[in-house]
Design a protein around this motif. Sequence first.
Motif, PDB file in Angstrom:
ATOM      1  N   ARG A  45      67.149  39.791  46.894  1.00 39.92           N
ATOM      2  CA  ARG A  45      66.870  41.015  47.575  1.00 39.92           C
ATOM      3  C   ARG A  45      67.712  41.240  49.206  1.00 39.92           C
ATOM      4  O   ARG A  45      67.555  40.345  49.735  1.00 39.92           O
ATOM      5  N   PRO A  46      68.558  42.155  49.280  1.00 35.65           N
ATOM      6  CA  PRO A  46      69.358  42.278  50.590  1.00 35.65           C
ATOM      7  C   PRO A  46      68.333  42.434  51.889  1.00 35.65           C
ATOM      8  O   PRO A  46      67.092  42.987  51.498  1.00 35.65           O
ATOM      9  N   THR A  47      68.600  41.975  52.821  1.00 30.72           N
ATOM     10  CA  THR A  47      67.839  42.040  54.153  1.00 30.72           C
ATOM     11  C   THR A  47      68.007  43.385  54.730  1.00 30.72           C
ATOM     12  O   THR A  47      69.223  43.893  54.812  1.00 30.72           O
ATOM     13  N   PRO A  48      66.914  44.121  54.948  1.00 31.16           N
ATOM     14  CA  PRO A  48      67.105  45.364  55.379  1.00 31.16           C
ATOM     15  C   PRO A  48      67.724  45.424  56.729  1.00 31.16           C
ATOM     16  O   PRO A  48      67.810  44.696  57.522  1.00 31.16           O
ATOM     17  N   ARG A  50      67.138  47.292  59.470  1.00 31.84           N
ATOM     18  CA  ARG A  50      66.313  47.191  60.448  1.00 31.84           C
ATOM     19  C   ARG A  50      65.280  46.084  60.685  1.00 31.84           C
ATOM     20  O   ARG A  50      64.568  46.126  61.525  1.00 31.84           O
ATOM     21  N   ALA A  51      65.567  45.106  60.069  1.00 36.01           N
ATOM     22  CA  ALA A  51      65.003  43.756  60.009  1.00 36.01           C
ATOM     23  C   ALA A  51      65.194  43.221  61.503  1.00 36.01           C
ATOM     24  O   ALA A  51      66.204  43.292  62.098  1.00 36.01           O
ATOM     25  N   VAL A  53      65.920  40.287  63.901  1.00 40.17           N
ATOM     26  CA  VAL A  53      66.473  39.160  64.005  1.00 40.17           C
ATOM     27  C   VAL A  53      65.968  37.792  64.499  1.00 40.17           C
ATOM     28  O   VAL A  53      64.716  38.140  65.134  1.00 40.17           O
ATOM     29  N   ARG A  57      62.164  38.186  66.456  1.00 37.37           N
ATOM     30  CA  ARG A  57      61.030  37.301  65.876  1.00 37.37           C
ATOM     31  C   ARG A  57      60.548  36.321  66.990  1.00 37.37           C
ATOM     32  O   ARG A  57      59.194  36.517  66.899  1.00 37.37           O
ATOM     33  N   CYS A  89      57.442  45.783  67.395  1.00 35.50           N
ATOM     34  CA  CYS A  89      57.345  46.071  65.940  1.00 35.50           C
ATOM     35  C   CYS A  89      56.141  46.753  65.540  1.00 35.50           C
ATOM     36  O   CYS A  89      55.296  46.772  66.203  1.00 35.50           O
ATOM     37  N   THR A  93      54.577  43.673  60.591  1.00 34.29           N
ATOM     38  CA  THR A  93      55.591  42.885  61.003  1.00 34.29           C
ATOM     39  C   THR A  93      55.132  41.642  61.912  1.00 34.29           C
ATOM     40  O   THR A  93      55.557  40.452  61.664  1.00 34.29           O
ATOM     41  N   ARG A  96      53.486  39.406  59.534  1.00 31.74           N
ATOM     42  CA  ARG A  96      54.688  38.382  58.911  1.00 31.74           C
ATOM     43  C   ARG A  96      55.169  37.440  59.662  1.00 31.74           C
ATOM     44  O   ARG A  96      55.496  36.499  59.313  1.00 31.74           O
ATOM     45  N   GLU A 100      54.870  33.395  58.920  1.00 34.72           N
ATOM     46  CA  GLU A 100      55.707  32.450  58.950  1.00 34.72           C
ATOM     47  C   GLU A 100      55.459  31.269  59.546  1.00 34.72           C
ATOM     48  O   GLU A 100      55.958  30.280  59.132  1.00 34.72           O
TER      49      GLU A 100
END
Length: 133
Positions: A45-48, A50-51, A53, A57, A89, A93, A96, A100
Amino acid sequence: MDAVAGLAPGSGLIAAACTALGLSRASLHRRQAFRRQPLAAVRPRPTPMRALVAKERQVVLDLLREPRFVDLAPAEVYASLLDQGVYLCSIRTMYRVLAEHDEVANGVDNCGVPSIRSLNFSPKAQIRFGPGT
């Protein structure tokens, strides 16, 4: 359906077998065509675009670890930051980022209710009812 698919094409037996079994010939041919197709390559799956960096994070994680936010849920941190005019964010997010780093606690585990595993449901446990027990 596999037995019908094994019959020789063009002999007329496929139509007769489908009729006898109540199968649609279209379904049989569709299934055979699907089996002949090569499996599609699984692409990551490609990284969005607007994710966040890694640096962003880390800023979010450092903010969530601050003493004033350490005991608050991400939704409360989000609301507090919005009151101050800061948007980093979304709430999701924040979850998330915490996940992580294994810093998301399940609220059910913290409520003080014993888990189902700690309760004694063995048949040997005696249950007494009525007066004088």
